[in-house]
Design a protein around this motif. Structure first.
Motif, PDB file in Angstrom:
ATOM      1  N   LYS A  31       0.840  -1.209   0.000  1.00 39.96           N
ATOM      2  CA  LYS A  31       0.000   0.000   0.000  1.00 39.96           C
ATOM      3  C   LYS A  31       0.874   1.257   0.000  1.00 39.96           C
ATOM      4  CE  LYS A  31      -3.744   2.249   2.486  1.00 39.96           C
ATOM      5  NZ  LYS A  31      -4.657   2.206   3.635  1.00 39.96           N
ATOM      6  N   ALA A  32       1.911   1.260   0.848  1.00 39.42           N
ATOM      7  CA  ALA A  32       2.801   2.427   0.921  1.00 39.42           C
ATOM      8  C   ALA A  32       3.541   2.648  -0.394  1.00 39.42           C
ATOM      9  CB  ALA A  32       3.802   2.252   2.064  1.00 39.42           C
ATOM     10  N   VAL A  33       4.006   1.566  -1.007  1.00 36.77           N
ATOM     11  CA  VAL A  33       4.727   1.676  -2.277  1.00 36.77           C
ATOM     12  C   VAL A  33       3.784   2.171  -3.367  1.00 36.77           C
ATOM     13  CG1 VAL A  33       5.916   0.376  -4.084  1.00 36.77           C
ATOM     14  CG2 VAL A  33       6.458  -0.053  -1.680  1.00 36.77           C
ATOM     15  N   ALA A  34       2.611   1.575  -3.458  1.00 35.33           N
ATOM     16  CA  ALA A  34       1.641   1.969  -4.492  1.00 35.33           C
ATOM     17  C   ALA A  34       1.274   3.439  -4.359  1.00 35.33           C
ATOM     18  CB  ALA A  34       0.390   1.100  -4.406  1.00 35.33           C
ATOM     19  N   ASN A  35       1.160   3.926  -3.135  1.00 36.28           N
ATOM     20  CA  ASN A  35       0.786   5.332  -2.920  1.00 36.28           C
ATOM     21  C   ASN A  35       1.860   6.308  -3.387  1.00 36.28           C
ATOM     22  OD1 ASN A  35      -1.774   4.837  -1.923  1.00 36.28           O
ATOM     23  ND2 ASN A  35      -1.074   4.702   0.200  1.00 36.28           N
ATOM     24  N   GLN A  36       3.069   5.828  -3.630  1.00 36.23           N
ATOM     25  CA  GLN A  36       4.140   6.691  -4.131  1.00 36.23           C
ATOM     26  C   GLN A  36       4.138   6.772  -5.661  1.00 36.23           C
ATOM     27  OE1 GLN A  36       6.294   8.585  -2.198  1.00 36.23           O
ATOM     28  NE2 GLN A  36       4.794   7.940  -0.670  1.00 36.23           N
ATOM     29  N   LEU A  37       3.330   5.951  -6.300  1.00 36.62           N
ATOM     30  CA  LEU A  37       3.293   5.942  -7.766  1.00 36.62           C
ATOM     31  C   LEU A  37       2.307   6.980  -8.293  1.00 36.62           C
ATOM     32  CD1 LEU A  37       3.178   2.073  -8.332  1.00 36.62           C
ATOM     33  CD2 LEU A  37       5.186   3.570  -8.295  1.00 36.62           C
ATOM     34  N   ARG A  38       2.520   7.384  -9.524  1.00 37.33           N
ATOM     35  CA  ARG A  38       1.616   8.339 -10.172  1.00 37.33           C
ATOM     36  C   ARG A  38       0.204   7.760 -10.259  1.00 37.33           C
ATOM     37  NH1 ARG A  38       1.904  12.769 -13.614  1.00 37.33           N
ATOM     38  NH2 ARG A  38       4.151  12.736 -13.577  1.00 37.33           N
ATOM     39  N   ASP A  39       0.103   6.466 -10.550  1.00 35.54           N
ATOM     40  CA  ASP A  39      -1.186   5.768 -10.648  1.00 35.54           C
ATOM     41  C   ASP A  39      -1.139   4.565  -9.708  1.00 35.54           C
ATOM     42  OD1 ASP A  39      -3.489   4.409 -11.289  1.00 35.54           O
ATOM     43  OD2 ASP A  39      -3.020   4.164 -13.420  1.00 35.54           O
ATOM     44  N   PRO A  40      -1.506   4.763  -8.429  1.00 39.20           N
ATOM     45  CA  PRO A  40      -1.405   3.669  -7.444  1.00 39.20           C
ATOM     46  C   PRO A  40      -2.150   2.400  -7.846  1.00 39.20           C
ATOM     47  CG  PRO A  40      -1.843   5.743  -6.339  1.00 39.20           C
ATOM     48  CD  PRO A  40      -1.989   5.999  -7.817  1.00 39.20           C
ATOM     49  N   ASP A  41      -3.259   2.531  -8.564  1.00 32.41           N
ATOM     50  CA  ASP A  41      -4.035   1.355  -8.961  1.00 32.41           C
ATOM     51  C   ASP A  41      -3.326   0.513 -10.016  1.00 32.41           C
ATOM     52  OD1 ASP A  41      -6.090   2.002  -7.212  1.00 32.41           O
ATOM     53  OD2 ASP A  41      -7.142   3.201  -8.723  1.00 32.41           O
ATOM     54  N   SER A  42      -2.297   1.060 -10.648  1.00 28.63           N
ATOM     55  CA  SER A  42      -1.587   0.324 -11.695  1.00 28.63           C
ATOM     56  C   SER A  42      -0.434  -0.514 -11.144  1.00 28.63           C
ATOM     57  CB  SER A  42      -1.034   1.300 -12.744  1.00 28.63           C
ATOM     58  OG  SER A  42       0.064   2.038 -12.211  1.00 28.63           O
ATOM     59  N   ASN A  65       6.133  -2.143 -10.452  1.00 30.49           N
ATOM     60  CA  ASN A  65       6.013  -1.499 -11.756  1.00 30.49           C
ATOM     61  C   ASN A  65       4.732  -0.688 -11.722  1.00 30.49           C
ATOM     62  OD1 ASN A  65       6.378  -0.795 -14.421  1.00 30.49           O
ATOM     63  ND2 ASN A  65       6.138  -2.844 -15.243  1.00 30.49           N
ATOM     64  N   GLY A  66       4.749   0.466 -12.306  1.00 26.74           N
ATOM     65  CA  GLY A  66       3.567   1.319 -12.348  1.00 26.74           C
ATOM     66  C   GLY A  66       3.550   2.151 -13.617  1.00 26.74           C
ATOM     67  N   PRO A  83       9.269  -1.495   9.032  1.00 30.87           N
ATOM     68  CA  PRO A  83       8.052  -1.452   9.844  1.00 30.87           C
ATOM     69  C   PRO A  83       7.702  -0.057  10.380  1.00 30.87           C
ATOM     70  CG  PRO A  83       9.527  -3.176  10.644  1.00 30.87           C
ATOM     71  CD  PRO A  83      10.241  -2.442   9.551  1.00 30.87           C
ATOM     72  N   ASP A  84       8.687   0.833  10.476  1.00 30.26           N
ATOM     73  CA  ASP A  84       8.392   2.186  10.969  1.00 30.26           C
ATOM     74  C   ASP A  84       7.803   3.081   9.876  1.00 30.26           C
ATOM     75  OD1 ASP A  84      10.542   2.817   9.352  1.00 30.26           O
ATOM     76  OD2 ASP A  84      11.768   3.672  10.950  1.00 30.26           O
ATOM     77  N   GLY A  85       7.601   2.520   8.681  1.00 24.03           N
ATOM     78  CA  GLY A  85       7.011   3.281   7.582  1.00 24.03           C
ATOM     79  C   GLY A  85       8.022   3.867   6.618  1.00 24.03           C
ATOM     80  N   THR A  86       9.313   3.710   6.917  1.00 30.87           N
ATOM     81  CA  THR A  86      10.354   4.206   6.018  1.00 30.87           C
ATOM     82  C   THR A  86      10.336   3.386   4.735  1.00 30.87           C
ATOM     83  OG1 THR A  86      11.726   4.780   7.920  1.00 30.87           O
ATOM     84  CG2 THR A  86      12.829   4.661   5.784  1.00 30.87           C
ATOM     85  N   LEU A  87      10.452   4.072   3.612  1.00 31.97           N
ATOM     86  CA  LEU A  87      10.378   3.423   2.312  1.00 31.97           C
ATOM     87  C   LEU A  87      11.482   3.943   1.410  1.00 31.97           C
ATOM     88  CD1 LEU A  87       8.813   1.752   0.144  1.00 31.97           C
ATOM     89  CD2 LEU A  87       7.439   3.806  -0.248  1.00 31.97           C
TER      90      LEU A  87
END
Length: 115
Positions: A31-42, A65-66, A83-87
Motif C-alpha cells: 500500500k505504501a509503495v503503491a501510494n508513491q506511484l503516479r497511478d497507485p491502482d496500476s 512497476n507502475g 516497519p516504521d514506515g520508512t520506504l
C-alpha cells in the motif's frame, strides 16, 4: 490409491491458497509503495519477500512497476519497506540503494551481510 490422490490434491490446493497470502507487513508495504506511484491502482508487484536485514529489523523487499503520466508501464524498480514506515524505492541503479538492498533484503543470490 484413491485416498493418496485425494490427499495430494488437497495438499496442493492448500499450498496454492496459502502462496497468495501476504503478511500484514507485506500488505502495508504494498500500500505504501503503491501510494508513491503516479497511478497507485496500476501497481504490479513481484519478488516480494519479508525478512530480517542487517539491523535485525523486519523488512519487506521487492519490485514494483507502475504507469507513468502517458499510461505506459515504466519498468520494475526495487523497493525496501521498514516497519516504521520508512520506504526506499530505486530510481535507476544508484550504488547506495543497491548496497542497502543487498544488506536489508535476503536473497537466494546473496546472503544478507551480518555484522
Amino acid at each position: 490409491m484413491k485416498r493418496t490422490i485425494a490427499t495430494m490434491v488437497a495438499i496442493a490446493a492448500l499450498g496454492s491458497a496459502l502462496a497468495g497470502c501476504d503478511s500484514d507487513l507485506e500488505k502495508e508495504a504494498k500500500k505504501a509503495v503503491a501510494n508513491q506511484l503516479r497511478d497507485p491502482d496500476s501497481a504490479k508487484f513481484r519478488n516480494v519477500v519479508g525478512g530480517q536485514g542487517v539491523n535485525h529489523s523486519d523488512t519487506v523487499c521487492g519490485e514494483v512497476n507502475g504507469k507513468n503520466g502517458f499510461g505506459a508501464y515504466v519498468g520494475y524498480r526495487k523497493f525496501i519497506y521498514y516497519p516504521d514506515g520508512t520506504l526506499s524505492i530505486s530510481s535507476g541503479q544508484p550504488i547506495q540503494f543497491m548496497l542497502e538492498y543487498m544488506e536489508e533484503c535476503p536473497s537466494k543470490f546473496w546472503p544478507a551481510v551480518r555484522s
